[in-house]
Design a protein around this motif. Structure first.
Motif, PDB file in Angstrom:
ATOM      1  N   THR A   1      -5.055  10.211  -4.114  1.00  0.00           N
ATOM      2  CA  THR A   1      -5.808   9.862  -2.916  1.00  0.00           C
ATOM      3  C   THR A   1      -4.883   9.832  -1.708  1.00  0.00           C
ATOM      4  OG1 THR A   1      -5.509   7.476  -3.268  1.00  0.00           O
ATOM      5  CG2 THR A   1      -7.487   8.497  -4.214  1.00  0.00           C
ATOM      6  N   ALA A   2      -5.476  10.036  -0.544  1.00  0.00           N
ATOM      7  CA  ALA A   2      -4.721  10.001   0.709  1.00  0.00           C
ATOM      8  C   ALA A   2      -5.674   9.638   1.840  1.00  0.00           C
ATOM      9  CB  ALA A   2      -4.069  11.358   0.991  1.00  0.00           C
ATOM     10  N   SER A   3      -5.131   9.105   2.905  1.00  0.00           N
ATOM     11  CA  SER A   3      -5.885   8.869   4.132  1.00  0.00           C
ATOM     12  C   SER A   3      -5.502   9.932   5.141  1.00  0.00           C
ATOM     13  CB  SER A   3      -5.580   7.487   4.693  1.00  0.00           C
ATOM     14  OG  SER A   3      -6.032   7.380   6.038  1.00  0.00           O
ATOM     15  N   CYS A   4      -6.493  10.563   5.752  1.00  0.00           N
ATOM     16  CA  CYS A   4      -6.155  11.582   6.750  1.00  0.00           C
ATOM     17  C   CYS A   4      -5.637  10.952   8.037  1.00  0.00           C
ATOM     18  CB  CYS A   4      -7.342  12.500   7.027  1.00  0.00           C
ATOM     19  SG  CYS A   4      -8.798  11.685   7.657  1.00  0.00           S
ATOM     20  N   PHE A   5      -5.693   9.616   8.149  1.00  0.00           N
ATOM     21  CA  PHE A   5      -5.120   8.933   9.305  1.00  0.00           C
ATOM     22  C   PHE A   5      -3.654   8.581   9.087  1.00  0.00           C
ATOM     23  CE2 PHE A   5      -9.602   6.963   9.572  1.00  0.00           C
ATOM     24  CZ  PHE A   5     -10.108   8.114  10.123  1.00  0.00           C
ATOM     25  N   GLU A   6      -3.261   8.416   7.826  1.00  0.00           N
ATOM     26  CA  GLU A   6      -1.930   7.894   7.519  1.00  0.00           C
ATOM     27  C   GLU A   6      -1.032   8.907   6.814  1.00  0.00           C
ATOM     28  OE1 GLU A   6      -2.734   4.544   5.086  1.00  0.00           O
ATOM     29  OE2 GLU A   6      -3.949   3.512   6.592  1.00  0.00           O
ATOM     30  N   ALA A   7      -1.620   9.971   6.268  1.00  0.00           N
ATOM     31  CA  ALA A   7      -0.854  10.836   5.372  1.00  0.00           C
ATOM     32  C   ALA A   7       0.164  11.712   6.092  1.00  0.00           C
ATOM     33  CB  ALA A   7      -1.807  11.725   4.577  1.00  0.00           C
ATOM     34  N   GLY A   8      -0.051  11.997   7.370  1.00  0.00           N
ATOM     35  CA  GLY A   8       0.822  12.963   8.033  1.00  0.00           C
ATOM     36  C   GLY A   8       0.533  14.349   7.494  1.00  0.00           C
ATOM     37  N   ASP A   9       1.525  14.977   6.887  1.00  0.00           N
ATOM     38  CA  ASP A   9       1.316  16.295   6.289  1.00  0.00           C
ATOM     39  C   ASP A   9       0.621  16.158   4.943  1.00  0.00           C
ATOM     40  OD1 ASP A   9       2.625  17.394   8.429  1.00  0.00           O
ATOM     41  OD2 ASP A   9       4.573  17.472   7.419  1.00  0.00           O
ATOM     42  N   ILE A  10      -0.135  17.197   4.565  1.00  0.00           N
ATOM     43  CA  ILE A  10      -0.773  17.177   3.258  1.00  0.00           C
ATOM     44  C   ILE A  10       0.301  17.313   2.178  1.00  0.00           C
ATOM     45  CG2 ILE A  10      -2.881  18.188   4.180  1.00  0.00           C
ATOM     46  CD1 ILE A  10      -2.118  20.787   2.727  1.00  0.00           C
ATOM     47  N   PRO A  11       0.024  16.796   0.966  1.00  0.00           N
ATOM     48  CA  PRO A  11       0.983  16.954  -0.134  1.00  0.00           C
ATOM     49  C   PRO A  11       1.227  18.432  -0.443  1.00  0.00           C
ATOM     50  CG  PRO A  11      -0.697  15.331  -0.664  1.00  0.00           C
ATOM     51  CD  PRO A  11      -1.146  16.010   0.593  1.00  0.00           C
TER      52      PRO A  11
END
Length: 280
Positions: free
Chosen positions: A46-56
């Motif tokens: 899981t990831a937040s598009c507000f906090e993740a920065g670049d995608i994995p």
């Protein structure tokens, strides 16, 4: 080894906590639960598009799924800009993506489309009479759907203009874009305006949470109407074969049965597993 699916949240922390307070789970957590039920043992991150920065690292991802949220992509905000930026990276990386509700709107805006308020008001509890467009008749995301169907829904905004590379796949009388494919950069996105991932109990909880707005919209006379509806939805969720309850709600097995309600998600996972949505 099964491909990793990244589930992306576009809810702020406070919105996540608010949804947990009435529905038991944040939106991305609901999605993860549906995915695990569809594919026991599925590898999820899981990831937040507000906090993740670049995608994995895209090489380690089989697909990306965007959960719903209250985000308003037609309003200029830090959250809307961050969500569009994250989705742009997904398109650039060529990782196949899917999204419900806000997920579709994020993808549309990131690729150059537009969103706006739904007229004449919110689509509440269900999107009824969804029908394929000519392009949707032959699109694999909608494989297995009947000529018309009903799906869980809860949204006040819609895609008002698809970007170049966007194809409208389904509509109903009040929502002109209920399902779409968007090709942009190196990526392919499949999305729906409705919520195939949600259980009927979650729809009941969301309906009661928005009771005041629903009554103001004229869709219910009072809280008693909504309490009765929510109770029937919970009954049908507990016992999907209750044709009496389904009849009272104007529903059928296309929404009461989990494996039919989640058809579009299952079709996306099938495409990911067959690796047919990656750029060649």
């Amino acid at each position: 080894m099964s491909p990793i699916i990244l589930v992306v949240s576009s809810e702020t922390v406070s919105q996540q906590n608010e949804r947990r307070s009435y529905a038991g789970q944040a939106s991305h957590e609901s999605y993860a639960a549906a995915l695990r039920r569809l594919r026991p043992g599925i590898a999820l991150e899981t990831a937040s598009c507000f906090e993740a920065g670049d995608i994995p690292d895209p090489e380690h991802l089989g697909g990306i799924i965007f959960a719903g949220s209250p985000i308003q992509m037609h309003k200029d905000s830090a959250e809307a800009r961050a969500a569009a930026r994250f989705m742009s990276q997904v398109f650039d990386a060529g990782v196949p993506a899917f999204g419900s509700c806000a997920g579709l709107q994020i993808a549309a805006v990131a690729a150059g489309g537009e969103t706006g308020p739904r007229r004449p008001g919110a689509e509440v509890s269900f999107a009824r009479d969804i029908t394929r467009t000519e392009a949707g008749v032959r699109h694999p995301m909608l494989d297995g759907r009947p000529a018309t169907w009903t799906a869980p829904a809860m949204h006040s905004s819609v895609v008002t203009r698809l970007p170049a590379g966007g194809t409208n796949l389904a509509a109903n009388p009040d929502t002109p874009i209920e399902a779409a494919e968007i090709r942009h950069g190196r990526g392919i996105f499949w999305g729906v305006q409705y919520h195939p991932e949600l259980s009927l109990s979650e729809i009941a909880a969301s309906t009661l949470h928005q009771a005041e707005d629903i009554i103001d919209q004229g869709l219910a006379r009072d809280r008693r109407d909504l309490d009765d509806m929510a109770a029937r939805l919970r009954d049908l969720d507990d016992a999907p074969a209750r044709v009496d309850v389904a009849w009272q709600l104007g529903l059928n097995a296309e929404i009461s049965l989990f494996e039919r309600r989640t058809r579009e998600i299952d079709n996306f996972l099938n495409a990911v597993e067959k690796d047919i949505l990656r750029p060649t």
